[in-house]
Scaffold this motif. Structure first.
Motif, short mmCIF file in Angstrom:
data_model
loop_
_atom_site.label_atom_id
_atom_site.label_comp_id
_atom_site.label_asym_id
_atom_site.label_seq_id
_atom_site.Cartn_x
_atom_site.Cartn_y
_atom_site.Cartn_z
N LYS A 1 -6.10 6.54 8.72
CA LYS A 1 -6.79 5.73 7.73
C LYS A 1 -5.75 5.12 6.79
O LYS A 1 -4.93 5.84 6.21
N ALA A 2 -5.81 3.80 6.62
CA ALA A 2 -4.89 3.11 5.73
C ALA A 2 -5.09 3.62 4.30
O ALA A 2 -6.20 3.99 3.92
N SER B 1 -5.72 -5.67 -7.71
CA SER B 1 -6.52 -4.48 -7.40
C SER B 1 -5.69 -3.40 -6.71
O SER B 1 -5.86 -2.21 -6.99
N LEU B 2 -4.79 -3.84 -5.84
CA LEU B 2 -3.93 -2.88 -5.16
C LEU B 2 -3.01 -2.20 -6.18
O LEU B 2 -2.89 -0.98 -6.20
N PRO C 1 0.79 -1.24 0.00
CA PRO C 1 0.00 0.00 0.00
C PRO C 1 0.82 1.29 0.00
O PRO C 1 0.29 2.36 -0.24
N HIS D 1 -1.17 8.31 6.29
CA HIS D 1 -1.84 7.27 7.08
C HIS D 1 -1.83 7.66 8.56
O HIS D 1 -2.86 7.57 9.25
N TYR E 1 -5.19 2.08 1.46
CA TYR E 1 -6.05 1.21 0.66
C TYR E 1 -6.66 0.17 1.59
O TYR E 1 -6.06 -0.20 2.60
N PRO E 2 -7.84 -0.35 1.24
CA PRO E 2 -8.43 -1.41 2.06
C PRO E 2 -7.51 -2.63 2.12
O PRO E 2 -6.85 -2.97 1.13
N SER E 3 -7.47 -3.28 3.25
CA SER E 3 -6.56 -4.41 3.44
C SER E 3 -7.00 -5.67 2.69
O SER E 3 -6.21 -6.59 2.52
N ASP E 4 -8.24 -5.71 2.22
CA ASP E 4 -8.73 -6.92 1.55
C ASP E 4 -8.58 -6.88 0.02
O ASP E 4 -9.07 -7.75 -0.68
N LEU E 5 -7.86 -5.88 -0.51
CA LEU E 5 -7.66 -5.81 -1.96
C LEU E 5 -6.74 -6.93 -2.43
O LEU E 5 -5.77 -7.27 -1.76
N SER F 1 -4.99 0.22 -8.25
CA SER F 1 -5.34 1.42 -7.48
C SER F 1 -4.14 2.35 -7.34
O SER F 1 -4.27 3.57 -7.49
#
Length: 189
Positions: free
Chosen positions: A170-171, A181-182, A137, A165, A173-177, A185
């Motif tokens: 707030k991270a 997808s990461l 990320p 961050h 990017y979402p951790s579940d990407l 993004s």
């Protein structure tokens, strides 16, 4: 002592990287002392690095445990780490792996840069593309795309994303990407 899984390194690049890192002397950069290979097969050994012991915790663990930081402390860390980056960049060295776990916050409250992207130098890759990355990320778009034109700005970008961050809590990017997808993004957003 840090362990890196068995690998097939580009030996010349790796040894040159170690020589460069061992010369670094800055209060906000962890000292590197030595390395050792364990294993019988020449091209499939485990690498251990011997680095300065820093009493404290890495920024990733502090974030993970919900520790909040005062704005003046964040500003102090920023100044310390920018000073460390300026120093390594003046030496012609890129970090290549600035992530929260590569920043130690010492018991004395100082930020210290560690883990100089050794994994990138263990791969038989193009020497003109020093910091390729599958992407985390905090990676710069240039790292994710494997650009041959990576310079000090990639390190600065990664550090800035970490501090965004910290300041926003707030991270990036979402951790579940998924990795795809990461990467998408990072490059497109």
């Amino acid at each position: 002592i840090k362990e890196y899984a068995p690998f097939r390194p580009n030996w010349d690049r790796l040894l040159n990287r170690y020589k460069d890192i061992a010369k670094l002397n800055h209060p906000n950069i962890g000292k590197f002392y030595d390395f050792e290979f364990i294993g019988w097969e020449f091209d499939n050994r485990t690498l251990y690095t011997i680095e300065e012991y820093l009493e404290g915790d890495d920024l990733r663990n502090l974030i993970r445990h919900g520790v909040s930081f005062a704005p003046n402390q964040i500003c102090t860390w920023w100044n310390q780490l920018v000073s460390a980056l300026n120093y390594i960049h003046q030496q012609g060295i890129l970090h290549c792996n600035i992530i929260p776990s590569s920043i130690c916050i010492t018991k004395g409250g100082d930020a210290v840069l560690t883990d100089f992207g050794i994994e990138y130098y263990m791969l038989p890759s193009d020497p003109e593309s020093p910091c390729s990355s599958l992407g985390n990320p905090y990676s710069s778009p240039e790292q994710v795309t494997g650009s041959k034109h990576i310079d000090y700005r990639s390190d600065v970008y990664s550090l800035a994303v970490i501090f965004a961050h910290l300041l926003s809590d707030k991270a990036p990017y979402p951790s579940d990407l998924s990795v795809y997808s990461l990467q998408k993004s990072i490059v497109e957003e």
